[in-house]
Write an enzyme that holds these catalytic residues in place. Structure first.
Site, PDB file in Angstrom:
ATOM      1  N   CYS A   2      16.547 -33.084  23.727  1.00 41.90           N
ATOM      2  CA  CYS A   2      16.762 -32.225  22.551  1.00 41.90           C
ATOM      3  C   CYS A   2      15.517 -32.215  21.663  1.00 41.90           C
ATOM      4  O   CYS A   2      14.658 -33.095  21.735  1.00 41.90           O
ATOM      5  CB  CYS A   2      18.022 -32.641  21.795  1.00 41.90           C
ATOM      6  SG  CYS A   2      17.787 -33.840  20.483  1.00 41.90           S
ATOM      7  N   CYS A   5      14.898 -35.391  19.703  1.00 44.54           N
ATOM      8  CA  CYS A   5      14.383 -36.484  20.543  1.00 44.54           C
ATOM      9  C   CYS A   5      12.890 -36.270  20.820  1.00 44.54           C
ATOM     10  O   CYS A   5      12.122 -37.226  20.868  1.00 44.54           O
ATOM     11  CB  CYS A   5      15.183 -36.590  21.840  1.00 44.54           C
ATOM     12  SG  CYS A   5      16.769 -37.432  21.631  1.00 44.54           S
ATOM     13  N   HIS A  44      19.872 -40.873  20.749  1.00 44.46           N
ATOM     14  CA  HIS A  44      20.474 -39.537  20.813  1.00 44.46           C
ATOM     15  C   HIS A  44      21.997 -39.647  20.758  1.00 44.46           C
ATOM     16  O   HIS A  44      22.620 -40.170  21.675  1.00 44.46           O
ATOM     17  CB  HIS A  44      20.055 -38.804  22.088  1.00 44.46           C
ATOM     18  CG  HIS A  44      20.670 -37.439  22.188  1.00 44.46           C
ATOM     19  ND1 HIS A  44      20.093 -36.313  21.611  1.00 44.46           N
ATOM     20  CD2 HIS A  44      21.841 -37.022  22.723  1.00 44.46           C
ATOM     21  CE1 HIS A  44      20.877 -35.275  21.823  1.00 44.46           C
ATOM     22  NE2 HIS A  44      21.944 -35.667  22.493  1.00 44.46           N
ATOM     23  N   GLY A  91      28.799 -25.392  11.758  1.00 45.58           N
ATOM     24  CA  GLY A  91      27.484 -24.765  11.669  1.00 45.58           C
ATOM     25  C   GLY A  91      26.352 -25.611  12.212  1.00 45.58           C
ATOM     26  O   GLY A  91      25.185 -25.344  11.940  1.00 45.58           O
ATOM     27  N   HIS A  98      22.161 -35.331  12.392  1.00 47.98           N
ATOM     28  CA  HIS A  98      21.162 -35.315  11.331  1.00 47.98           C
ATOM     29  C   HIS A  98      21.849 -35.180   9.991  1.00 47.98           C
ATOM     30  O   HIS A  98      22.762 -34.367   9.822  1.00 47.98           O
ATOM     31  CB  HIS A  98      20.140 -34.197  11.535  1.00 47.98           C
ATOM     32  CG  HIS A  98      20.733 -32.866  11.868  1.00 47.98           C
ATOM     33  ND1 HIS A  98      21.230 -32.565  13.118  1.00 47.98           N
ATOM     34  CD2 HIS A  98      20.922 -31.758  11.110  1.00 47.98           C
ATOM     35  CE1 HIS A  98      21.693 -31.328  13.113  1.00 47.98           C
ATOM     36  NE2 HIS A  98      21.525 -30.825  11.907  1.00 47.98           N
TER      37      HIS A  98
END
Ligand code: 5GP
Ligand code: ZN
Length: 116
Positions: A2, A5, A44, A91, A98
């Site tokens: 990702c 990452c 992750h 969303g 995060h």
């Protein structure tokens, strides 16, 4: 791998404001306010939905790191917003947990509806 990452691995550049063994914090590339920083775990984990009891300490560390950065950026006295988006209806666009730290201006829901 990702995008976050890749930022952790320094394969993608980011304006890092804090880093330790467990977490990384960097400026959001599309800031919604004068201060907009993302705090992420280095491991992750896709979303808050994927957290387990064993992640209790890590989850707390994300919040305490946000608190520390808010103090470093001097937005703590006036206040700020912390936000986790979770999954499609929340969303969430990037599938790596995060915590948004958003501040430096008075956040009004009608000015920043996307932040609610
Ligand atoms: P979400 O909508 O998943 O809660 O938030 C993802 C955030 O990541 C967005 O605010 C977006 O601007 C930010 N973002 C996405 N890709 C990158 C990137 O490559 N670098 C940085 N610094 N921020 C990113
Ligand atoms: Zn990741």
């Amino acid at each position: 791998m990702c995008i976050f990452c890749k930022i952790i691995n320094k394969e993608v550049p980011a304006a890092v404001v804090y880093e330790d063994d467990d977490v990384l914090a960097f400026k959001d590339v599309r800031p919604l306010a004068p201060v907009h920083i993302l705090i992420i775990p280095k491991r992750h984990i896709e979303s808050i939905s994927n957290l387990t009891e064993e992640d209790t300490e890590l989850a707390g560390k994300l919040i305490l790191t946000a608190k520390k950065i808010a103090e470093d950026f001097d937005i703590s006295p006036k206040g700020y917003k912390l936000l986790f988006r979770v999954g499609e209806w929340g969303g969430q666009e990037v599938p790596h947990i995060h915590l948004h730290l958003i501040g430096g201006a008075k956040l009004q829901e009608n000015i920043h509806p996307e932040v609610i």
